[in-house]
Design a protein around this motif. Structure first.
Motif, PDB file in Angstrom:
ATOM      1  N   SER A  21       0.812  -1.218   0.000  1.00 12.34           N
ATOM      2  CA  SER A  21       0.000   0.000   0.000  1.00 12.34           C
ATOM      3  C   SER A  21       0.848   1.271   0.000  1.00 12.34           C
ATOM      4  N   ASP A  22       2.158   1.144   0.069  1.00  5.48           N
ATOM      5  CA  ASP A  22       3.026   2.321   0.070  1.00  5.48           C
ATOM      6  C   ASP A  22       2.909   3.040  -1.277  1.00  5.48           C
ATOM      7  N   PRO A  23       2.679   4.353  -1.265  1.00 10.43           N
ATOM      8  CA  PRO A  23       2.459   5.061  -2.527  1.00 10.43           C
ATOM      9  C   PRO A  23       3.732   5.295  -3.348  1.00 10.43           C
ATOM     10  N   LEU A  24       4.904   5.111  -2.767  1.00 10.07           N
ATOM     11  CA  LEU A  24       6.143   5.392  -3.496  1.00 10.07           C
ATOM     12  C   LEU A  24       6.890   4.143  -3.932  1.00 10.07           C
ATOM     13  N   ALA A  25       6.896   3.116  -3.119  1.00 10.00           N
ATOM     14  CA  ALA A  25       7.660   1.912  -3.427  1.00 10.00           C
ATOM     15  C   ALA A  25       6.830   0.971  -4.291  1.00 10.00           C
ATOM     16  N   THR A  26       7.497   0.010  -4.909  1.00  6.06           N
ATOM     17  CA  THR A  26       6.789  -0.948  -5.767  1.00  6.06           C
ATOM     18  C   THR A  26       7.176  -2.380  -5.407  1.00  6.06           C
ATOM     19  N   MET A  27       7.450  -2.629  -4.146  1.00  3.77           N
ATOM     20  CA  MET A  27       7.911  -3.951  -3.752  1.00  3.77           C
ATOM     21  C   MET A  27       6.776  -4.927  -3.505  1.00  3.77           C
ATOM     22  N   GLU A  28       5.574  -4.411  -3.246  1.00  2.59           N
ATOM     23  CA  GLU A  28       4.377  -5.247  -3.160  1.00  2.59           C
ATOM     24  C   GLU A  28       4.406  -6.306  -2.064  1.00  2.59           C
ATOM     25  N   LEU A  29       5.050  -6.010  -0.935  1.00  2.00           N
ATOM     26  CA  LEU A  29       5.092  -6.973   0.156  1.00  2.00           C
ATOM     27  C   LEU A  29       3.960  -6.727   1.140  1.00  2.00           C
ATOM     28  N   GLY A  30       3.587  -7.768   1.853  1.00  2.00           N
ATOM     29  CA  GLY A  30       2.590  -7.649   2.910  1.00  2.00           C
ATOM     30  C   GLY A  30       3.262  -7.777   4.267  1.00  2.00           C
ATOM     31  N   ALA A  55      16.923  -3.818  16.638  1.00  2.00           N
ATOM     32  CA  ALA A  55      16.027  -3.581  15.505  1.00  2.00           C
ATOM     33  C   ALA A  55      15.505  -2.158  15.581  1.00  2.00           C
ATOM     34  N   THR A  56      15.521  -1.484  14.457  1.00  2.00           N
ATOM     35  CA  THR A  56      14.973  -0.134  14.392  1.00  2.00           C
ATOM     36  C   THR A  56      13.808  -0.129  13.414  1.00  2.00           C
ATOM     37  N   GLY A  57      12.931   0.815  13.564  1.00  2.00           N
ATOM     38  CA  GLY A  57      11.830   1.002  12.629  1.00  2.00           C
ATOM     39  C   GLY A  57      12.168   2.152  11.699  1.00  2.00           C
ATOM     40  N   GLY A  58      11.297   2.407  10.764  1.00  2.00           N
ATOM     41  CA  GLY A  58      11.519   3.539   9.872  1.00  2.00           C
ATOM     42  C   GLY A  58      10.815   3.326   8.556  1.00  2.00           C
ATOM     43  N   GLY A  59      10.634   4.405   7.868  1.00  2.00           N
ATOM     44  CA  GLY A  59      10.075   4.358   6.532  1.00  2.00           C
ATOM     45  C   GLY A  59       8.624   3.919   6.494  1.00  2.00           C
ATOM     46  N   GLY A  60       7.969   4.297   5.434  1.00  2.00           N
ATOM     47  CA  GLY A  60       6.575   3.916   5.230  1.00  2.00           C
ATOM     48  C   GLY A  60       5.652   5.113   5.286  1.00  2.00           C
ATOM     49  N   TYR A  61       4.617   5.054   4.498  1.00  2.00           N
ATOM     50  CA  TYR A  61       3.691   6.175   4.382  1.00  2.00           C
ATOM     51  C   TYR A  61       2.274   5.800   4.793  1.00  2.00           C
ATOM     52  N   ARG A  62       2.146   4.769   5.586  1.00  2.00           N
ATOM     53  CA  ARG A  62       0.843   4.370   6.114  1.00  2.00           C
ATOM     54  C   ARG A  62       0.942   4.286   7.639  1.00  2.00           C
ATOM     55  N   PRO A  63       0.954   5.471   8.299  1.00  2.00           N
ATOM     56  CA  PRO A  63       1.194   5.492   9.741  1.00  2.00           C
ATOM     57  C   PRO A  63       0.076   4.884  10.584  1.00  2.00           C
ATOM     58  N   ALA A  99      -7.184   7.669   9.617  1.00  2.00           N
ATOM     59  CA  ALA A  99      -6.483   6.814   8.660  1.00  2.00           C
ATOM     60  C   ALA A  99      -6.847   7.140   7.209  1.00  2.00           C
ATOM     61  N   GLY A 100      -8.087   7.496   6.973  1.00  2.00           N
ATOM     62  CA  GLY A 100      -8.500   7.786   5.615  1.00  2.00           C
ATOM     63  C   GLY A 100      -8.640   6.546   4.746  1.00  2.00           C
ATOM     64  N   GLU A 101      -8.462   5.398   5.331  1.00  2.00           N
ATOM     65  CA  GLU A 101      -8.637   4.116   4.640  1.00  2.00           C
ATOM     66  C   GLU A 101      -9.062   3.106   5.695  1.00  2.00           C
ATOM     67  N   GLU A 102      -9.598   2.008   5.256  1.00  2.00           N
ATOM     68  CA  GLU A 102     -10.103   1.016   6.212  1.00  2.00           C
ATOM     69  C   GLU A 102      -8.972   0.450   7.066  1.00  2.00           C
TER      70      GLU A 102
END
Length: 137
Positions: A21-30, A55-63, A99-102
């Motif tokens: 669901s990331d709007p920038l990447a195209t890796m298509e992982l779940g 382990a660190t977190g980071g990145g992603g556009y679906r907070p 969220a603006g999405e389900e």
């Protein structure tokens, strides 16, 4: 490769950009892929670093819909706990409007079959093969 390096600490970054669901990447992982990465990291840390793993977190556009689930998955694996099957209904209700999405009901996304996923898998395999050649695997 880790056996040759003999690290004392494994440091991993668990960003969420690869999610489908990331709007920038195209890796298509779940989120199942995030679980796999965390379990692999924990196993490698146990085998090569006496279990020492940062382990660190980071990145992603679906907070609201991805990041909390992905980082909960990593934390559960790190702490030896089971990943919950379902997200908390109160959590979903609380954040639904923002969220603006389900909001997802499950921690692990159901499998998806898309043309973009096929392209992403081909590109990921190519990248892994390149990395193996560089590393001499």
């Amino acid at each position: 490769a880790l056996g040759r390096v003999r690290p004392r600490l494994l440091v991993t970054q668990h960003g969420c950009d690869p999610h489908w669901s990331d709007p920038l990447a195209t890796m298509e992982l779940g989120t199942g892929s995030f679980l796999f990465a965390a379990e692999l990291s924990k196993r490698l840390a146990a085998e090569h670093c006496d279990g020492r793993w940062l382990a660190t977190g980071g990145g992603g556009y679906r907070p609201y819909t991805v990041l909390p689930r992905a980082w909960t998955i990593v934390w559960a694996v790190m702490s030896g706990r089971a990943v919950p099957e379902h997200t908390d209904p109160g959590w979903r209700q609380r954040w639904q409007e923002l969220a603006g999405e389900e909001m997802p009901e499950r921690f692990i996304d159901p499998p998806r079959e898309t043309a973009a996923q096929d392209r992403a898998e081909t590109e990921n395999r190519r990248s892994l093969d390149d990395l193996r050649r560089v590393q001499g695997w």
